[in-house]
Design a protein around this motif. Structure first.
Motif, short mmCIF file in Angstrom:
data_model
loop_
_atom_site.label_atom_id
_atom_site.label_comp_id
_atom_site.label_asym_id
_atom_site.label_seq_id
_atom_site.Cartn_x
_atom_site.Cartn_y
_atom_site.Cartn_z
N MET A 55 0.83 -1.21 0.00
CA MET A 55 0.00 0.00 0.00
C MET A 55 0.86 1.25 0.00
N GLY A 56 1.97 1.21 0.71
CA GLY A 56 2.88 2.35 0.72
C GLY A 56 3.50 2.62 -0.65
N ARG A 57 3.67 1.54 -1.43
CA ARG A 57 4.25 1.68 -2.78
C ARG A 57 3.18 1.86 -3.84
N GLY A 58 1.91 1.79 -3.47
CA GLY A 58 0.82 1.91 -4.43
C GLY A 58 0.70 0.69 -5.31
N GLU A 59 1.08 -0.49 -4.81
CA GLU A 59 1.07 -1.73 -5.59
C GLU A 59 0.09 -2.76 -5.00
N ASN A 60 -0.78 -2.33 -4.14
CA ASN A 60 -1.68 -3.25 -3.45
C ASN A 60 -2.83 -3.70 -4.33
N ASP A 61 -3.40 -4.84 -3.97
CA ASP A 61 -4.61 -5.33 -4.62
C ASP A 61 -5.56 -5.81 -3.53
N GLU A 62 -6.64 -6.47 -3.91
CA GLU A 62 -7.65 -6.88 -2.94
C GLU A 62 -7.15 -7.92 -1.94
N TYR A 63 -6.01 -8.55 -2.23
CA TYR A 63 -5.47 -9.58 -1.35
C TYR A 63 -4.36 -9.06 -0.44
N SER A 64 -4.01 -7.80 -0.58
CA SER A 64 -2.90 -7.24 0.19
C SER A 64 -3.26 -7.09 1.66
N ASP A 65 -2.24 -7.22 2.51
CA ASP A 65 -2.44 -6.84 3.90
C ASP A 65 -2.12 -5.35 4.05
N VAL A 66 -2.28 -4.83 5.25
CA VAL A 66 -2.06 -3.41 5.52
C VAL A 66 -0.89 -3.29 6.48
N ASP A 67 0.15 -2.59 6.06
CA ASP A 67 1.29 -2.29 6.92
C ASP A 67 1.17 -0.85 7.38
N LEU A 68 0.54 -0.65 8.52
CA LEU A 68 0.24 0.68 9.03
C LEU A 68 1.23 1.05 10.14
N TYR A 69 1.80 2.24 10.02
CA TYR A 69 2.81 2.70 10.97
C TYR A 69 2.34 3.96 11.67
N CYS A 70 2.75 4.08 12.92
CA CYS A 70 2.43 5.24 13.72
C CYS A 70 3.73 5.78 14.33
N LEU A 71 3.96 7.07 14.22
CA LEU A 71 5.14 7.71 14.79
C LEU A 71 4.75 8.42 16.08
N VAL A 72 5.46 8.09 17.16
CA VAL A 72 5.21 8.73 18.46
C VAL A 72 6.55 9.18 19.04
N ASP A 73 6.48 10.08 19.99
CA ASP A 73 7.68 10.49 20.70
C ASP A 73 8.16 9.35 21.59
N GLU A 74 9.47 9.24 21.73
CA GLU A 74 10.05 8.16 22.53
C GLU A 74 9.52 8.16 23.96
N ASN A 75 9.26 9.35 24.51
CA ASN A 75 8.77 9.46 25.89
C ASN A 75 7.32 8.99 26.03
N ASP A 76 6.58 8.96 24.91
CA ASP A 76 5.18 8.54 24.94
C ASP A 76 4.98 7.09 24.52
N GLU A 77 6.05 6.44 24.07
CA GLU A 77 5.91 5.12 23.45
C GLU A 77 5.25 4.10 24.37
N LYS A 78 5.72 3.99 25.59
CA LYS A 78 5.19 2.97 26.49
C LYS A 78 3.70 3.16 26.73
N GLU A 79 3.27 4.38 26.97
CA GLU A 79 1.85 4.64 27.21
C GLU A 79 1.03 4.37 25.94
N PHE A 80 1.57 4.75 24.79
CA PHE A 80 0.83 4.55 23.55
C PHE A 80 0.64 3.06 23.25
N LEU A 81 1.67 2.27 23.49
CA LEU A 81 1.59 0.85 23.18
C LEU A 81 0.44 0.16 23.91
N ALA A 82 0.13 0.64 25.08
CA ALA A 82 -0.95 0.03 25.87
C ALA A 82 -2.33 0.29 25.27
N ASN A 83 -2.42 1.28 24.35
CA ASN A 83 -3.72 1.67 23.79
C ASN A 83 -3.92 1.24 22.34
#
Length: 257
Positions: A29-57
Protein backbone atom coordinates in the motif's frame (compact mmCIF):
# COMPACT_ATOMS: atom_id res chain seq x y z
CA UNK A 1 -11.57 -1.91 -0.95
CA UNK A 2 -11.69 -3.05 2.67
CA UNK A 3 -8.02 -2.12 3.07
CA UNK A 4 -8.83 1.54 2.40
CA UNK A 5 -11.81 1.42 4.77
CA UNK A 6 -9.62 -0.02 7.52
CA UNK A 7 -6.91 2.59 7.04
CA UNK A 8 -9.48 5.40 7.15
CA UNK A 9 -11.18 4.15 10.34
CA UNK A 10 -8.00 3.32 12.24
CA UNK A 11 -6.26 6.53 11.15
CA UNK A 12 -9.16 8.68 12.34
CA UNK A 13 -8.92 7.07 15.76
CA UNK A 14 -5.16 7.62 15.82
CA UNK A 15 -5.44 11.26 14.75
CA UNK A 16 -7.64 11.91 17.78
CA UNK A 17 -4.84 10.62 20.03
CA UNK A 18 -2.55 13.53 21.10
CA UNK A 19 0.44 11.17 21.36
CA UNK A 20 0.31 10.37 17.63
CA UNK A 21 2.69 12.55 15.63
CA UNK A 22 2.36 10.92 12.19
CA UNK A 23 0.71 8.00 10.40
CA UNK A 24 1.98 6.29 7.26
CA UNK A 25 1.74 3.13 5.18
CA UNK A 26 4.54 0.83 4.07
CA UNK A 27 4.48 -2.42 2.13
CA UNK A 28 2.42 -2.76 -1.03
CA UNK A 29 0.00 0.00 0.00
CA UNK A 30 2.88 2.35 0.72
CA UNK A 31 4.25 1.68 -2.78
CA UNK A 32 0.82 1.91 -4.43
CA UNK A 33 1.07 -1.73 -5.59
CA UNK A 34 -1.68 -3.25 -3.45
CA UNK A 35 -4.61 -5.33 -4.62
CA UNK A 36 -7.65 -6.88 -2.94
CA UNK A 37 -5.47 -9.58 -1.35
CA UNK A 38 -2.90 -7.24 0.19
CA UNK A 39 -2.44 -6.84 3.90
CA UNK A 40 -2.06 -3.41 5.52
CA UNK A 41 1.29 -2.29 6.92
CA UNK A 42 0.24 0.68 9.03
CA UNK A 43 2.81 2.70 10.97
CA UNK A 44 2.43 5.24 13.72
CA UNK A 45 5.14 7.71 14.79
CA UNK A 46 5.21 8.73 18.46
CA UNK A 47 7.68 10.49 20.70
CA UNK A 48 10.05 8.16 22.53
CA UNK A 49 8.77 9.46 25.89
CA UNK A 50 5.18 8.54 24.94
CA UNK A 51 5.91 5.12 23.45
CA UNK A 52 5.19 2.97 26.49
CA UNK A 53 1.85 4.64 27.21
CA UNK A 54 0.83 4.55 23.55
CA UNK A 55 1.59 0.85 23.18
CA UNK A 56 -0.95 0.03 25.87
CA UNK A 57 -3.72 1.67 23.79
CA UNK A 58 -3.06 0.15 20.36
CA UNK A 59 -5.89 -2.39 20.36
CA UNK A 60 -8.40 0.35 21.12
CA UNK A 61 -7.37 2.15 17.94
CA UNK A 62 -7.42 -1.04 15.88
CA UNK A 63 -10.90 -1.90 17.11
CA UNK A 64 -12.17 1.34 15.56
CA UNK A 65 -12.43 -0.53 12.25
CA UNK A 66 -14.40 -3.65 13.23
CA UNK A 67 -14.30 -6.79 15.39
CA UNK A 68 -10.90 -8.45 15.79
CA UNK A 69 -10.76 -12.21 15.22
CA UNK A 70 -7.10 -12.68 16.17
CA UNK A 71 -4.24 -10.53 17.44
CA UNK A 72 -0.63 -11.10 18.42
CA UNK A 73 1.85 -8.67 19.97
CA UNK A 74 5.39 -9.19 18.61
CA UNK A 75 8.63 -7.31 18.02
CA UNK A 76 10.69 -7.75 14.84
CA UNK A 77 11.71 -4.35 13.51
CA UNK A 78 9.53 -2.41 15.98
CA UNK A 79 6.69 -3.03 18.44
CA UNK A 80 4.02 -4.62 16.24
CA UNK A 81 0.51 -5.97 16.60
CA UNK A 82 -0.68 -8.50 14.02
CA UNK A 83 -4.44 -8.30 13.64
CA UNK A 84 -6.91 -10.39 11.62
CA UNK A 85 -10.42 -8.95 11.52
CA UNK A 86 -13.68 -10.86 11.28
CA UNK A 87 -13.72 -10.13 7.52
CA UNK A 88 -10.24 -11.76 7.33
CA UNK A 89 -8.40 -8.53 6.59
CA UNK A 90 -4.83 -8.67 7.93
CA UNK A 91 -3.28 -5.53 9.43
CA UNK A 92 0.27 -5.21 10.75
CA UNK A 93 0.39 -2.19 13.04
CA UNK A 94 3.86 -0.86 13.88
CA UNK A 95 4.86 1.83 16.37
CA UNK A 96 8.08 3.74 15.72
CA UNK A 97 9.87 6.77 17.09
CA UNK A 98 12.14 9.15 15.16
CA UNK A 99 15.05 7.18 16.62
CA UNK A 100 13.76 3.72 15.61
CA UNK A 101 12.46 4.62 12.13
CA UNK A 102 13.85 2.16 9.55
CA UNK A 103 14.88 3.96 6.37
CA UNK A 104 13.92 1.20 3.93
CA UNK A 105 11.00 0.82 1.56
CA UNK A 106 8.76 3.56 0.27
CA UNK A 107 5.91 4.90 2.34
CA UNK A 108 2.70 6.85 1.88
CA UNK A 109 1.95 9.60 4.36
CA UNK A 110 -1.54 9.55 5.90
CA UNK A 111 -1.07 12.19 8.58
CA UNK A 112 1.94 14.38 9.34
CA UNK A 113 0.92 17.86 10.51
CA UNK A 114 4.43 18.85 11.62
CA UNK A 115 6.27 17.43 8.60
CA UNK A 116 8.27 15.01 10.72
CA UNK A 117 8.36 12.40 7.94
CA UNK A 118 9.83 14.71 5.31
CA UNK A 119 13.51 13.91 6.08
CA UNK A 120 12.76 10.19 5.84
CA UNK A 121 11.04 10.57 2.46
CA UNK A 122 14.38 11.64 0.99
CA UNK A 123 15.98 8.30 1.96
CA UNK A 124 13.27 5.96 0.63
CA UNK A 125 14.69 3.05 -1.35
CA UNK A 126 14.55 -0.71 -1.89
CA UNK A 127 18.24 -1.20 -2.60
CA UNK A 128 20.47 -3.72 -0.88
CA UNK A 129 23.48 -2.25 0.87
CA UNK A 130 26.85 -3.89 0.12
CA UNK A 131 26.69 -5.58 3.52
CA UNK A 132 23.14 -6.84 2.94
CA UNK A 133 24.18 -8.28 -0.42
CA UNK A 134 27.11 -10.04 1.26
CA UNK A 135 24.75 -11.49 3.89
CA UNK A 136 22.35 -12.88 1.29
CA UNK A 137 25.17 -14.46 -0.75
CA UNK A 138 26.52 -15.98 2.46
CA UNK A 139 23.08 -17.32 3.33
CA UNK A 140 22.70 -18.94 -0.08
CA UNK A 141 25.96 -20.79 0.55
CA UNK A 142 25.03 -21.54 4.17
CA UNK A 143 21.70 -23.16 3.30
CA UNK A 144 23.33 -25.14 0.48
CA UNK A 145 25.77 -26.34 3.15
CA UNK A 146 22.84 -27.36 5.37
CA UNK A 147 21.07 -28.98 2.41
CA UNK A 148 24.16 -31.09 1.70
CA UNK A 149 24.06 -32.52 5.22
CA UNK A 150 20.34 -33.27 4.98
CA UNK A 151 20.85 -34.89 1.57
CA UNK A 152 23.62 -37.13 2.85
CA UNK A 153 21.50 -38.17 5.83
CA UNK A 154 18.62 -39.05 3.51
CA UNK A 155 16.38 -36.50 5.24
CA UNK A 156 14.33 -35.37 2.24
CA UNK A 157 11.85 -33.20 4.15
CA UNK A 158 14.59 -31.16 5.81
CA UNK A 159 16.47 -30.96 2.51
CA UNK A 160 13.41 -29.41 0.87
CA UNK A 161 13.12 -26.82 3.63
CA UNK A 162 16.79 -25.89 3.21
CA UNK A 163 16.27 -25.35 -0.53
CA UNK A 164 13.37 -23.02 0.18
CA UNK A 165 15.75 -21.03 2.40
CA UNK A 166 18.31 -20.98 -0.42
CA UNK A 167 15.74 -19.50 -2.80
CA UNK A 168 14.57 -16.88 -0.32
CA UNK A 169 18.07 -15.41 -0.26
CA UNK A 170 18.96 -16.13 -3.88
CA UNK A 171 15.92 -14.13 -4.97
CA UNK A 172 17.43 -10.97 -3.48
CA UNK A 173 20.83 -11.75 -4.99
CA UNK A 174 19.23 -12.04 -8.43
CA UNK A 175 17.19 -8.88 -8.05
CA UNK A 176 20.32 -7.03 -6.92
CA UNK A 177 21.68 -7.75 -10.38
CA UNK A 178 18.63 -7.48 -12.61
CA UNK A 179 16.43 -4.98 -10.75
CA UNK A 180 18.59 -3.46 -7.99
CA UNK A 181 16.19 -0.63 -7.19
CA UNK A 182 13.65 -3.26 -6.04
CA UNK A 183 15.97 -5.88 -4.56
CA UNK A 184 14.59 -5.66 -1.01
CA UNK A 185 11.29 -7.12 -2.24
CA UNK A 186 12.87 -10.51 -2.83
CA UNK A 187 10.93 -13.63 -3.64
CA UNK A 188 7.45 -12.11 -3.78
CA UNK A 189 8.53 -9.79 -6.60
CA UNK A 190 10.42 -12.23 -8.85
CA UNK A 191 7.40 -12.97 -11.03
CA UNK A 192 7.09 -9.37 -12.13
CA UNK A 193 10.69 -8.13 -11.96
CA UNK A 194 13.06 -10.88 -13.08
CA UNK A 195 13.94 -11.15 -16.80
CA UNK A 196 12.13 -14.02 -18.51
CA UNK A 197 15.23 -16.19 -19.01
CA UNK A 198 16.19 -16.11 -15.33
CA UNK A 199 12.55 -16.40 -14.24
CA UNK A 200 12.17 -19.59 -16.26
CA UNK A 201 15.20 -21.02 -14.48
CA UNK A 202 13.79 -20.09 -11.08
CA UNK A 203 10.44 -21.65 -11.94
CA UNK A 204 12.24 -24.85 -12.91
CA UNK A 205 14.05 -24.87 -9.58
CA UNK A 206 10.79 -24.58 -7.65
CA UNK A 207 9.14 -27.28 -9.75
CA UNK A 208 11.63 -29.79 -8.36
CA UNK A 209 11.72 -28.68 -4.70
CA UNK A 210 9.89 -31.78 -3.47
CA UNK A 211 10.96 -34.75 -1.31
CA UNK A 212 11.19 -36.93 -4.42
CA UNK A 213 12.93 -34.55 -6.84
CA UNK A 214 15.05 -32.15 -4.76
CA UNK A 215 18.25 -33.43 -6.40
CA UNK A 216 17.01 -32.05 -9.74
CA UNK A 217 16.31 -28.74 -8.05
CA UNK A 218 19.89 -28.56 -6.77
CA UNK A 219 21.22 -29.27 -10.25
CA UNK A 220 19.22 -26.31 -11.55
CA UNK A 221 20.39 -24.07 -8.69
CA UNK A 222 24.03 -24.91 -9.40
CA UNK A 223 23.49 -24.31 -13.12
CA UNK A 224 22.02 -20.88 -12.39
CA UNK A 225 24.81 -19.99 -9.95
CA UNK A 226 27.47 -21.00 -12.47
CA UNK A 227 26.11 -18.31 -14.80
CA UNK A 228 26.04 -15.71 -12.04
CA UNK A 229 29.11 -16.50 -9.91
CA UNK A 230 31.55 -14.23 -11.76
CA UNK A 231 29.24 -11.25 -11.28
CA UNK A 232 28.53 -12.22 -7.68
CA UNK A 233 32.23 -12.36 -6.81
CA UNK A 234 32.91 -9.05 -8.56
CA UNK A 235 30.11 -7.38 -6.59
CA UNK A 236 31.03 -8.60 -3.11
CA UNK A 237 33.00 -6.32 -0.84
CA UNK A 238 36.77 -6.77 -0.72
CA UNK A 239 37.74 -9.41 1.81
CA UNK A 240 34.37 -11.14 1.81
CA UNK A 241 34.40 -14.91 2.33
CA UNK A 242 30.94 -15.34 0.78
CA UNK A 243 32.16 -15.99 -2.77
CA UNK A 244 34.63 -18.71 -1.85
CA UNK A 245 32.07 -20.36 0.45
CA UNK A 246 29.52 -20.38 -2.36
CA UNK A 247 31.98 -21.81 -4.91
CA UNK A 248 32.95 -24.56 -2.47
CA UNK A 249 29.32 -25.58 -2.06
CA UNK A 250 28.73 -25.41 -5.81
CA UNK A 251 31.63 -27.80 -6.35
CA UNK A 252 30.45 -30.07 -3.54
CA UNK A 253 26.91 -30.32 -4.91
CA UNK A 254 27.71 -30.41 -8.62
CA UNK A 255 27.94 -34.20 -8.56
CA UNK A 256 24.44 -34.73 -7.13
CA UNK A 257 22.25 -36.61 -9.58
Amino acid sequence: MKQDEAVKSISQSLIDDPMVQAIFLKGSMGRGENDEYSDVDLYCLVDENDEKEFLANRLRHLEAYRNILFSDDIFIIAPQIIVVYDNLLHVDFFTVTPKSFKEKDFFQVIYDPKGLLTPFQLTQNLLLSPNEFDVHVTDVAWFLFQYNKAYKRGNALWAVDMLHQVMTHLSKVLLHRYKPERAQLGLKALESLLPSTQLDEVRKIFTYITPDTHELSVQSIISLLQKEIEWIESTLEEGSQAGSFMKTMMNELECIS
